[in-house]
Design a protein around this motif. Sequence first.
Motif, PDB file in Angstrom:
ATOM      1  N   GLN A 247       0.828  -1.199   0.000  1.00 37.37           N
ATOM      2  CA  GLN A 247       0.000   0.000   0.000  1.00 37.37           C
ATOM      3  C   GLN A 247       0.866   1.255   0.000  1.00 37.37           C
ATOM      4  OE1 GLN A 247      -2.270  -1.063   3.493  1.00 37.37           O
ATOM      5  NE2 GLN A 247      -4.068  -1.549   2.247  1.00 37.37           N
ATOM      6  N   TRP A 248       1.955   1.246   0.758  1.00 33.66           N
ATOM      7  CA  TRP A 248       2.856   2.393   0.784  1.00 33.66           C
ATOM      8  C   TRP A 248       3.487   2.605  -0.593  1.00 33.66           C
ATOM      9  CZ3 TRP A 248       6.032   1.116   5.818  1.00 33.66           C
ATOM     10  CH2 TRP A 248       5.216   1.318   6.940  1.00 33.66           C
ATOM     11  N   ILE A 249       3.906   1.517  -1.239  1.00 36.69           N
ATOM     12  CA  ILE A 249       4.517   1.617  -2.567  1.00 36.69           C
ATOM     13  C   ILE A 249       3.507   2.163  -3.564  1.00 36.69           C
ATOM     14  CG2 ILE A 249       5.455   0.260  -4.483  1.00 36.69           C
ATOM     15  CD1 ILE A 249       6.734  -1.560  -2.290  1.00 36.69           C
ATOM     16  N   SER A 250       2.276   1.663  -3.535  1.00 33.84           N
ATOM     17  CA  SER A 250       1.232   2.157  -4.439  1.00 33.84           C
ATOM     18  C   SER A 250       0.944   3.629  -4.180  1.00 33.84           C
ATOM     19  CB  SER A 250      -0.052   1.348  -4.267  1.00 33.84           C
ATOM     20  OG  SER A 250       0.157   0.020  -4.631  1.00 33.84           O
ATOM     21  N   CYS A 251       0.890   4.021  -2.930  1.00 37.59           N
ATOM     22  CA  CYS A 251       0.645   5.416  -2.564  1.00 37.59           C
ATOM     23  C   CYS A 251       1.761   6.306  -3.099  1.00 37.59           C
ATOM     24  CB  CYS A 251       0.539   5.530  -1.043  1.00 37.59           C
ATOM     25  SG  CYS A 251       0.298   7.207  -0.425  1.00 37.59           S
ATOM     26  N   MET A 252       3.001   5.878  -2.924  1.00 38.55           N
ATOM     27  CA  MET A 252       4.141   6.655  -3.421  1.00 38.55           C
ATOM     28  C   MET A 252       4.127   6.741  -4.942  1.00 38.55           C
ATOM     29  SD  MET A 252       5.827   7.889  -0.856  1.00 38.55           S
ATOM     30  CE  MET A 252       7.525   8.216  -1.295  1.00 38.55           C
ATOM     31  N   ASN A 253       3.718   5.665  -5.605  1.00 37.14           N
ATOM     32  CA  ASN A 253       3.601   5.701  -7.067  1.00 37.14           C
ATOM     33  C   ASN A 253       2.562   6.720  -7.518  1.00 37.14           C
ATOM     34  OD1 ASN A 253       5.585   3.771  -7.561  1.00 37.14           O
ATOM     35  ND2 ASN A 253       4.138   2.089  -7.504  1.00 37.14           N
ATOM     36  N   LEU A 254       1.451   6.799  -6.789  1.00 37.10           N
ATOM     37  CA  LEU A 254       0.412   7.784  -7.122  1.00 37.10           C
ATOM     38  C   LEU A 254       0.912   9.211  -6.945  1.00 37.10           C
ATOM     39  CD1 LEU A 254      -2.774   6.164  -5.562  1.00 37.10           C
ATOM     40  CD2 LEU A 254      -2.276   6.480  -7.985  1.00 37.10           C
ATOM     41  N   LYS A 255       1.853   9.409  -6.038  1.00 33.41           N
ATOM     42  CA  LYS A 255       2.411  10.734  -5.790  1.00 33.41           C
ATOM     43  C   LYS A 255       3.531  11.077  -6.766  1.00 33.41           C
ATOM     44  CE  LYS A 255       1.227  10.876  -0.891  1.00 33.41           C
ATOM     45  NZ  LYS A 255       0.624  12.166  -0.709  1.00 33.41           N
ATOM     46  N   GLY A 256       3.826  10.166  -7.702  1.00 27.82           N
ATOM     47  CA  GLY A 256       4.823  10.433  -8.732  1.00 27.82           C
ATOM     48  C   GLY A 256       6.175   9.814  -8.490  1.00 27.82           C
TER      49      GLY A 256
END
Length: 73
Positions: A62-71
């Motif tokens: 979830q953290w990795i996906s969140c960071m991906n969404l932030k660019g």
Amino acid sequence: MITALSSKAISLIFLGFVLIACSSMPTVNQDPAKNNKATYNKDFMECREDYPEVGSGAHYRQWISCMNLKGWK
């Protein structure tokens, strides 16, 4: 003896998942203006607040996906 062996095996498997998850954490932002340590720490802390740690380790994905969404890639 069997439970001690099982406990060690589970611990090693969990450690392996943690190491894999940590090694794949995005560290470079697509936007050069945001590609700095202060922005990274801010974004990472926001992701950690949005997705608290859970015993199963699912929070890493979830953290990795969140960071991906932030660019961050």
